[in-house]
Scaffold this motif. Sequence first.
Motif, PDB file in Angstrom:
ATOM      1  N   SER A  98    -130.617 -35.001  58.613  1.00  0.00           N
ATOM      2  CA  SER A  98    -129.937 -34.905  57.328  1.00  0.00           C
ATOM      3  C   SER A  98    -128.565 -35.527  57.522  1.00  0.00           C
ATOM      4  O   SER A  98    -127.659 -34.917  58.088  1.00  0.00           O
ATOM      5  CB  SER A  98    -129.834 -33.430  56.913  1.00  0.00           C
ATOM      6  N   GLU A 154    -124.116 -32.499  48.361  1.00  0.00           N
ATOM      7  CA  GLU A 154    -124.347 -32.355  49.792  1.00  0.00           C
ATOM      8  C   GLU A 154    -124.217 -33.665  50.562  1.00  0.00           C
ATOM      9  O   GLU A 154    -124.321 -33.672  51.791  1.00  0.00           O
ATOM     10  CB  GLU A 154    -125.738 -31.763  50.044  1.00  0.00           C
ATOM     11  N   LYS A 155    -123.960 -34.775  49.859  1.00  0.00           N
ATOM     12  CA  LYS A 155    -123.988 -36.074  50.517  1.00  0.00           C
ATOM     13  C   LYS A 155    -122.873 -36.272  51.550  1.00  0.00           C
ATOM     14  O   LYS A 155    -122.987 -37.148  52.408  1.00  0.00           O
ATOM     15  CB  LYS A 155    -123.943 -37.198  49.478  1.00  0.00           C
ATOM     16  N   MET A 192    -130.516 -36.914  48.941  1.00  0.00           N
ATOM     17  CA  MET A 192    -129.725 -35.683  49.007  1.00  0.00           C
ATOM     18  C   MET A 192    -128.973 -35.520  47.696  1.00  0.00           C
ATOM     19  O   MET A 192    -128.517 -36.515  47.107  1.00  0.00           O
ATOM     20  CB  MET A 192    -128.727 -35.737  50.172  1.00  0.00           C
ATOM     21  N   GLU A 194    -131.793 -38.146  53.912  1.00  0.00           N
ATOM     22  CA  GLU A 194    -132.429 -37.508  55.052  1.00  0.00           C
ATOM     23  C   GLU A 194    -133.568 -38.403  55.523  1.00  0.00           C
ATOM     24  O   GLU A 194    -134.320 -38.939  54.698  1.00  0.00           O
ATOM     25  CB  GLU A 194    -132.964 -36.122  54.672  1.00  0.00           C
ATOM     26  N   ALA A 206    -133.988 -31.564  51.652  1.00  0.00           N
ATOM     27  CA  ALA A 206    -133.449 -31.606  50.293  1.00  0.00           C
ATOM     28  C   ALA A 206    -134.589 -31.654  49.278  1.00  0.00           C
ATOM     29  O   ALA A 206    -135.668 -32.189  49.545  1.00  0.00           O
ATOM     30  CB  ALA A 206    -132.547 -32.825  50.134  1.00  0.00           C
TER      31      ALA A 206
END
Length: 276
Positions: free
Chosen positions: A92, A123-124, A119, A61, A171
């Motif tokens: 993000s 969630e990447k 992150m 992010e 994050a």
Amino acid sequence: MKLLNLTNSVATQDGDGVNISRVADFRNLTLDPFLMIDELKSANESDYIGGFPPHPHRGIETFTYILEGGFEHRDQMGNRKVIGPGHVQWMSTGFGVVHSEMPVAGAGGMHGFQIWVNMPAKEKLRPARYQDSVATGIPEIRGGDGALLRILAGSWAMAGQQADSPIGDLAGQASVADLRLQPGARATLDRRHQQRLFLYVYAGRINGYRQGKLLLADPATPLDLGSEEGGGALIFSGNPIGEKIVHMGPFVMNSEAEIRQAVEDYQAGKFGTIGG
């Protein structure tokens, strides 16, 4: 304040020859969930006029804060916005972003920051998100003794007051504030609910430390800050993600294979392109 470590920013270049000061740790992750803080401060146009032409990101992010001058942001999601003095922008990147940031100089030059936040692995690869403060503004808390706290990200309290930034989903529960102290002013911040706490002095002196210093502090101890001559500092807090990372240029992933995949996906055009 209990000081754990002291780091100096380092002069370097990025983008199209933009001169910046940088503090980063991609190896030991002492700033986790934060990865890097870049400060651009110059009255000389040649230091920043090249800007940051189109480039990709994945797995991080980016958080941008402008004090003077500004940048025009453009990305493949269709966002096109000038981020000017006093405003922030959060991206993000997730699966991938292609964006550019080109300078819009003020009368006194350019002064701003870009901060990278890691992150978590899960969630990447989610879709990218974008948000800025241009429409909402940034809340502020004023102390009676000449202290001003600008709430850039997350929730903060000072002098018996609390305020929430419109940008609150970084994050690692990452939070960012801008503390400004007039000569002789003091401020106390309590971040015991988070596991990481540090500040970057960008103007004057704070607790005797001059600009360009990053102070890693113990969050279990209240952050008591003062300035005899006046000063400004960005305050950072959050909770470590605690995952091994692999960093290559604009990509931060969790393995070499994921880095190779990021490069292949970008080269194959899967990140998209910036429109006209």
